[in-house]
Design an enzyme around this catalytic site. Sequence first.
Site, short mmCIF file in Angstrom:
data_model
loop_
_atom_site.label_atom_id
_atom_site.label_comp_id
_atom_site.label_asym_id
_atom_site.label_seq_id
_atom_site.Cartn_x
_atom_site.Cartn_y
_atom_site.Cartn_z
CB SER A 117 -0.87 -0.01 1.26
OG SER A 117 -1.59 1.20 1.39
CE1 TYR A 130 -4.95 -2.11 5.03
CE2 TYR A 130 -3.79 -0.04 4.68
CZ TYR A 130 -4.43 -1.16 4.18
OH TYR A 130 -4.52 -1.34 2.81
P1 NAD Z 1 -11.74 -6.23 -0.47
O1 NAD Z 1 -12.31 -6.20 0.90
O2 NAD Z 1 -12.62 -5.93 -1.63
O3 NAD Z 1 -11.03 -7.63 -0.75
C1 NAD Z 1 -10.28 -8.29 0.23
C2 NAD Z 1 -10.51 -9.78 0.08
O4 NAD Z 1 -9.69 -10.45 1.05
C3 NAD Z 1 -11.97 -10.18 0.38
O5 NAD Z 1 -12.45 -11.02 -0.64
C4 NAD Z 1 -11.87 -10.90 1.71
O6 NAD Z 1 -12.86 -11.92 1.87
C5 NAD Z 1 -10.45 -11.48 1.63
N1 NAD Z 1 -9.95 -11.82 2.95
C6 NAD Z 1 -9.95 -11.04 4.05
N2 NAD Z 1 -9.46 -11.72 5.09
C7 NAD Z 1 -9.11 -12.95 4.63
C8 NAD Z 1 -8.56 -14.09 5.24
N3 NAD Z 1 -8.27 -14.11 6.55
N4 NAD Z 1 -8.32 -15.18 4.48
C9 NAD Z 1 -8.63 -15.17 3.16
N5 NAD Z 1 -9.18 -14.12 2.54
C10 NAD Z 1 -9.42 -13.02 3.27
O7 NAD Z 1 -10.52 -5.20 -0.41
P2 NAD Z 1 -9.48 -4.70 -1.52
O8 NAD Z 1 -9.53 -3.23 -1.48
O9 NAD Z 1 -9.64 -5.41 -2.81
O10 NAD Z 1 -8.12 -5.14 -0.80
C11 NAD Z 1 -7.21 -6.08 -1.36
C12 NAD Z 1 -5.83 -5.76 -0.86
O11 NAD Z 1 -5.46 -4.47 -1.35
C13 NAD Z 1 -5.71 -5.69 0.67
O12 NAD Z 1 -4.47 -6.27 1.05
C14 NAD Z 1 -5.71 -4.21 0.94
O13 NAD Z 1 -5.05 -3.89 2.13
C15 NAD Z 1 -4.94 -3.71 -0.28
N6 NAD Z 1 -5.10 -2.28 -0.57
C16 NAD Z 1 -6.33 -1.78 -0.88
C17 NAD Z 1 -6.46 -0.43 -1.16
C18 NAD Z 1 -7.77 0.21 -1.50
O14 NAD Z 1 -7.85 1.46 -1.54
N7 NAD Z 1 -8.84 -0.57 -1.77
C19 NAD Z 1 -5.32 0.40 -1.12
C20 NAD Z 1 -4.08 -0.15 -0.80
C21 NAD Z 1 -3.99 -1.51 -0.53
#
Ligand code: NAD
Length: 245
Positions: A117, A130
């Site tokens: 991130s 986080y």
């Molecule tokens: P999201 O909530 O849409 O997807 C996250 C997925 O991870 C979900 O399908 C959830 O069920 C799964 N998950 C959560 N805990 C789990 C576990 N213990 N075991 C297996 N699966 C699990 O969120 P996203 O925004 O797509 O996030 C994906 C990644 O991107 C994360 O690591 C998040 O920190 C990172 N990220 C997101 C953003 C943003 O702005 N959306 C920015 C920077 C980083």
Amino acid sequence: MGLDFSGKKAIVTGGASGIGRATSDLLRSSGAEVTVIDRETDVTNRAALEHAMEAAGEIDIVIANAGIGSQAALTETTDELWDSTLAVNLTGVFNTVRIAARLMKPRRRGAIVITASTNSYDGEANLTAYNATKAGLLGILHTAANELGPYGIRVNAVCPGLIRTPLTEAHFLNPELLKDYFRHIPLGRGGEASEVANAIVFLASDAASYITGAALFVDGGQMAAKFGTWSEESAEFVVDRWRLK
Ligand code: NAD
């Protein structure tokens, strides 16, 4: 994207939603056989994760993407929030990368991509747990890239900014927050999951054959723009983005 993953096997953790889902869709439409690991196999459960990853067969690509995030001021961060965030975002990625490395090493090839991130670097308020996990991922990234390079295994990360997914739904429902946030983003808007998937899939592909240990910002320039970009003097915020007048 024009990349060919025919004959390649990939695993995407957190592949049922958001960035992970867009990544599995893109890998699949580019020819890869994709195994999605989501909450039915918890990445914090090492034995279950190992079983699921071994069942996927001889894997070429692993995307360690599953993550969670909840806001709390430093003094309001409970032990439970700290422990659960570390368990998924840091230990979960450690488990995933460790198992991937074990499975890939005998074959002397493979590509691993970690979803880190901009918060791996930034101290965005109310996200101590986080931010600590996302900073910690850089330690896994650099060490794994160093150790696995000799085995022909590349390890890279993407560092997304604010991306429209279920995780950030509340942000995208708040125009005032977006206006302020995107003031500091040269491209003037948030990102889409497909735009992060493009970067992940590139790093996983042979087109990135000389790239390992890299952390690629996918943030519309946010991390380049310390003092902000947009102002009402020359621009206006319309719906969900800044535009020049
Ligand atoms: P999201 O909530 O849409 O997807 C996250 C997925 O991870 C979900 O399908 C959830 O069920 C799964 N998950 C959560 N805990 C789990 C576990 N213990 N075991 C297996 N699966 C699990 O969120 P996203 O925004 O797509 O996030 C994906 C990644 O991107 C994360 O690591 C998040 O920190 C990172 N990220 C997101 C953003 C943003 O702005 N959306 C920015 C920077 C980083």
